[in-house]
Design an enzyme around this catalytic site. Structure first.
Site, PDB file in Angstrom:
ATOM      1  N   TYR A   1       0.852  -1.333  -0.043  1.00  0.00           N
ATOM      2  CA  TYR A   1      -0.104   0.005  -0.104  1.00  0.00           C
ATOM      3  C   TYR A   1       0.746   1.214  -0.030  1.00  0.00           C
ATOM      4  CZ  TYR A   1      -3.581  -3.435   1.000  1.00  0.00           C
ATOM      5  OH  TYR A   1      -4.540  -4.455   1.180  1.00  0.00           O
TER       6      TYR A   1
ATOM      7  N   HIS B   1      -8.280   2.072  -5.865  1.00  0.00           N
ATOM      8  CA  HIS B   1      -7.695   1.084  -4.986  1.00  0.00           C
ATOM      9  C   HIS B   1      -5.986   1.174  -5.165  1.00  0.00           C
ATOM     10  CE1 HIS B   1     -10.781  -1.782  -3.825  1.00  0.00           C
ATOM     11  NE2 HIS B   1     -11.343  -1.614  -4.959  1.00  0.00           N
TER      12      HIS B   1
END
EC number: 4.2.1.10
Length: 146
Positions: free
Chosen positions: A26, A104
């Site tokens: 991430y 995302h």
């Protein structure tokens, strides 16, 4: 002078842990880092943002309804893991006329097989994935152009 158009930026479960949660997937940016850059970008685009995060599905659904009620120009939504499991979130996106751009940080299709189905994307106007934090910026550009 008219009020600038409003764009909601809604973040789902575990995104409050950005910067420390699996940075190899991430990235190292926190949600506050991303929000700060988005607010600067929004000023240049002539839009205003309402940025929120919740680990609770019902909050996200209520906020989608609120975005429409408030006359938001668009919603940028990172539903996190709910994208793969939440028929209710899919239905909420489908139920509102406000365009929803799903974002995302990672590319779910390049990850575990259970992440390959994205129920929310089936209802969203657009999907941006795998661009890291830059995906939010791309989504904001797209939302401002709507």
């Amino acid at each position: 002078m008219p009020t600038p158009p409003l764009i909601f930026v809604l973040n789902g479960p575990n995104l409050n842990l950005l910067g420390s949660r699996e940075p190899e997937i991430y990235g190292s940016d926190t949600l506050d880092d991303i929000a700060g850059r988005l607010n600067e970008q929004a000023e240049g685009l002539g839009v205003r943002l309402d940025i929120r995060q919740s680990n609770h599905e019902g909050h996200l659904i209520d906020w989608l309804h609120e975005a429409q009620a408030e006359g938001a120009k668009a919603v940028i939504l990172n539903p996190g893991g709910y994208s793969h499991t939440s028929v209710a979130l899919h239905d909420a996106v489908k139920a509102i006329a406000t365009p929803v751009i799903e974002v995302h940080l990672s590319d779910p299709e390049a990850r575990e097989s259970f992440r390959h189905v994205d129920l929310v994307a089936l209802a969203a106007t657009q999907l941006i994935k795998g661009e890291g934090a830059r995906g939010y910026s791309l989504a904001l550009d797209a939302a401002a152009r709507l």
